[in-house]
Design a protein around this motif. Structure first.
Motif, PDB file in Angstrom:
ATOM      1  N   ASP A 250      35.994  60.487   3.974  1.00  0.00           N
ATOM      2  CA  ASP A 250      37.222  60.330   4.750  1.00  0.00           C
ATOM      3  C   ASP A 250      36.804  60.039   6.196  1.00  0.00           C
ATOM      4  O   ASP A 250      36.211  60.890   6.864  1.00  0.00           O
ATOM      5  CB  ASP A 250      38.040  61.621   4.670  1.00  0.00           C
ATOM      6  N   VAL A 251      37.097  58.843   6.678  1.00  0.00           N
ATOM      7  CA  VAL A 251      36.636  58.452   8.017  1.00  0.00           C
ATOM      8  C   VAL A 251      37.253  59.282   9.125  1.00  0.00           C
ATOM      9  O   VAL A 251      36.755  59.272  10.258  1.00  0.00           O
ATOM     10  CB  VAL A 251      36.878  56.948   8.281  1.00  0.00           C
ATOM     11  N   THR A 252      38.332  60.010   8.827  1.00  0.00           N
ATOM     12  CA  THR A 252      38.960  60.847   9.855  1.00  0.00           C
ATOM     13  C   THR A 252      38.274  62.205   9.988  1.00  0.00           C
ATOM     14  O   THR A 252      38.551  62.943  10.938  1.00  0.00           O
ATOM     15  CB  THR A 252      40.452  61.076   9.563  1.00  0.00           C
ATOM     16  N   ASP A 253      37.418  62.541   9.053  1.00  0.00           N
ATOM     17  CA  ASP A 253      36.735  63.840   9.035  1.00  0.00           C
ATOM     18  C   ASP A 253      35.344  63.660   9.643  1.00  0.00           C
ATOM     19  O   ASP A 253      34.406  63.221   8.985  1.00  0.00           O
ATOM     20  CB  ASP A 253      36.641  64.343   7.590  1.00  0.00           C
ATOM     21  N   ARG A 254      35.193  64.002  10.907  1.00  0.00           N
ATOM     22  CA  ARG A 254      33.938  63.741  11.619  1.00  0.00           C
ATOM     23  C   ARG A 254      32.750  64.466  10.994  1.00  0.00           C
ATOM     24  O   ARG A 254      31.648  63.919  10.924  1.00  0.00           O
ATOM     25  CB  ARG A 254      34.071  64.136  13.090  1.00  0.00           C
ATOM     26  N   GLN A 255      32.981  65.689  10.539  1.00  0.00           N
ATOM     27  CA  GLN A 255      31.892  66.433   9.924  1.00  0.00           C
ATOM     28  C   GLN A 255      31.436  65.754   8.638  1.00  0.00           C
ATOM     29  O   GLN A 255      30.235  65.616   8.385  1.00  0.00           O
ATOM     30  CB  GLN A 255      32.333  67.881   9.641  1.00  0.00           C
ATOM     31  N   GLN A 256      32.396  65.320   7.848  1.00  0.00           N
ATOM     32  CA  GLN A 256      32.049  64.639   6.600  1.00  0.00           C
ATOM     33  C   GLN A 256      31.347  63.314   6.871  1.00  0.00           C
ATOM     34  O   GLN A 256      30.373  62.969   6.198  1.00  0.00           O
ATOM     35  CB  GLN A 256      33.312  64.406   5.760  1.00  0.00           C
TER      36      GLN A 256
ATOM     37  N   TYR B 225      35.891  54.504  15.190  1.00  0.00           N
ATOM     38  CA  TYR B 225      35.164  55.159  16.289  1.00  0.00           C
ATOM     39  C   TYR B 225      34.211  56.221  15.745  1.00  0.00           C
ATOM     40  O   TYR B 225      33.037  56.289  16.145  1.00  0.00           O
ATOM     41  CB  TYR B 225      36.172  55.776  17.259  1.00  0.00           C
ATOM     42  N   ASN B 226      34.707  57.056  14.818  1.00  0.00           N
ATOM     43  CA  ASN B 226      33.872  58.115  14.248  1.00  0.00           C
ATOM     44  C   ASN B 226      32.624  57.537  13.585  1.00  0.00           C
ATOM     45  O   ASN B 226      31.515  58.071  13.751  1.00  0.00           O
ATOM     46  CB  ASN B 226      34.670  58.910  13.214  1.00  0.00           C
ATOM     47  N   CYS B 227      32.801  56.457  12.845  1.00  0.00           N
ATOM     48  CA  CYS B 227      31.667  55.864  12.123  1.00  0.00           C
ATOM     49  C   CYS B 227      30.694  55.181  13.086  1.00  0.00           C
ATOM     50  O   CYS B 227      29.471  55.284  12.915  1.00  0.00           O
ATOM     51  CB  CYS B 227      32.174  54.886  11.072  1.00  0.00           C
ATOM     52  N   CYS B 228      31.227  54.505  14.092  1.00  0.00           N
ATOM     53  CA  CYS B 228      30.347  53.880  15.096  1.00  0.00           C
ATOM     54  C   CYS B 228      29.521  54.940  15.814  1.00  0.00           C
ATOM     55  O   CYS B 228      28.307  54.776  16.015  1.00  0.00           O
ATOM     56  CB  CYS B 228      31.170  53.091  16.108  1.00  0.00           C
ATOM     57  N   LYS B 229      30.163  56.022  16.180  1.00  0.00           N
ATOM     58  CA  LYS B 229      29.463  57.081  16.914  1.00  0.00           C
ATOM     59  C   LYS B 229      28.396  57.732  16.042  1.00  0.00           C
ATOM     60  O   LYS B 229      27.304  58.077  16.522  1.00  0.00           O
ATOM     61  CB  LYS B 229      30.467  58.121  17.400  1.00  0.00           C
ATOM     62  N   ALA B 230      28.698  57.890  14.753  1.00  0.00           N
ATOM     63  CA  ALA B 230      27.741  58.533  13.849  1.00  0.00           C
ATOM     64  C   ALA B 230      26.526  57.655  13.577  1.00  0.00           C
ATOM     65  O   ALA B 230      25.402  58.161  13.457  1.00  0.00           O
ATOM     66  CB  ALA B 230      28.438  58.886  12.531  1.00  0.00           C
TER      67      ALA B 230
END
Length: 274
Positions: free
Chosen positions: A86-92, A143-148
């Motif tokens: 789930d791209v909205t779950d930063r931990q995941q 954004y979450n995926c780019c940052k990760a």
């Protein structure tokens, strides 16, 4: 445009554009990781409920091909994984990216494809919860995926990030305030990260699709499909493979001096056609 030795991760890859991107990248030589909130096996009905009617429809009608696509890629002689994310779950997201790095050795190409597009209503009838959902998935998810992925790409001094925008983000869309806003935001994110990434040999580009014959497009009414197709210069819808070809190009060394662009793959829909 050979990508042998590269590892690509695609979000929202269980159908439509994401599936086509995965197969095209594998055909060009890449190993591929397909992520999605829905997988064929072990599906949690609560996930689909959380994200609205389109996700629920795809789950109930079994229009989910993440694991099938991974198997097709393995049949090509490439490595492939299908992972729920789930791209909205930063931990995941962080956990999945760390697993991919550990098991596959690198993450060289990120295709931010995951999106919601079932919220259609004029402003007075816009659903506030769906507005927030669309922002979380379409914009913050990218954004979450780019940052990760950024630290991995910086460390290896090579990376390709390809964000999926839309003509709705460049032209607006009647009754699509939330979707259009998120896709316009994707363009701003793309250009800002292109500036930051250049010093690390990371390119960041956006593809701007028009009318593409995906499963979601086929769910619209025939009359609406005809109106949308009539806006294109070719008077026909594009195919998912048209988008996938652009993804492969932007991921390749043939595009190593291209960054921060909006690449229209829209059949001239953005032109003055009549």
């Amino acid at each position: 445009m050979q990508l042998v030795g590269k590892v690509a991760l695609i979000t929202g890859g269980s159908r439509g554009l994401g599936r086509a991107d995965a197969l095209a990248l594998a055909a060009a030589g890449a190993d591929v990781v397909i992520t999605d909130i829905l997988l064929e096996s072990g599906q949690d009905s609560g996930v689909a409920q959380k994200y609205g009617p389109l996700a629920q429809f795809f789950q109930s009608s079994r229009v989910v091909y993440a694991e099938q696509t991974a198997e097709e890629i393995r049949q090509m002689g490439r490595r492939a994984l299908a992972l729920q994310m789930d791209v909205t779950d930063r931990q995941q997201v962080a956990e999945v990216f760390a697993r991919v790095k550990s098991e596959m050795g690198s993450i060289d190409i990120l295709v931010n494809n995951a999106a919601t597009l079932d919220h259609v209503a004029q402003i007075e009838q816009q659903n506030d919860d769906f507005w927030e959902r669309d922002l979380r998935v379409n914009l913050t998810g990218a954004y979450n995926c780019c940052k990760a992925v950024w630290p991995y790409m910086k460390e290896q001094k090579w990376g390709r990030i390809i964000n999926m925008a839309s003509v709705a983000g460049t032209m607006g869309g009647f009754g699509q305030s939330s979707y259009s806003t998120t896709k316009a935001g994707i363009l701003g994110l793309t250009k800002s990260l292109a500036l930051e990434g250049a010093r690390h040999n990371i390119t960041v580009n956006a593809i701007v699709p028009g009318v593409i014959a995906t499963e979601a497009f086929q769910m619209t009414s025939p009359q609406m499909r005809e109106r949308m197709i009539a806006r294109t210069a070719f008077k026909r819808a594009g195919e998912p493979e048209d988008i996938a070809s652009a993804v492969v190009f932007l991921a390749s060394d043939g595009a190593k001096y291209i960054t921060g662009i909006e690449l229209y793959v829209a059949g001239g829909l953005n032109l003055f056609t009549f």
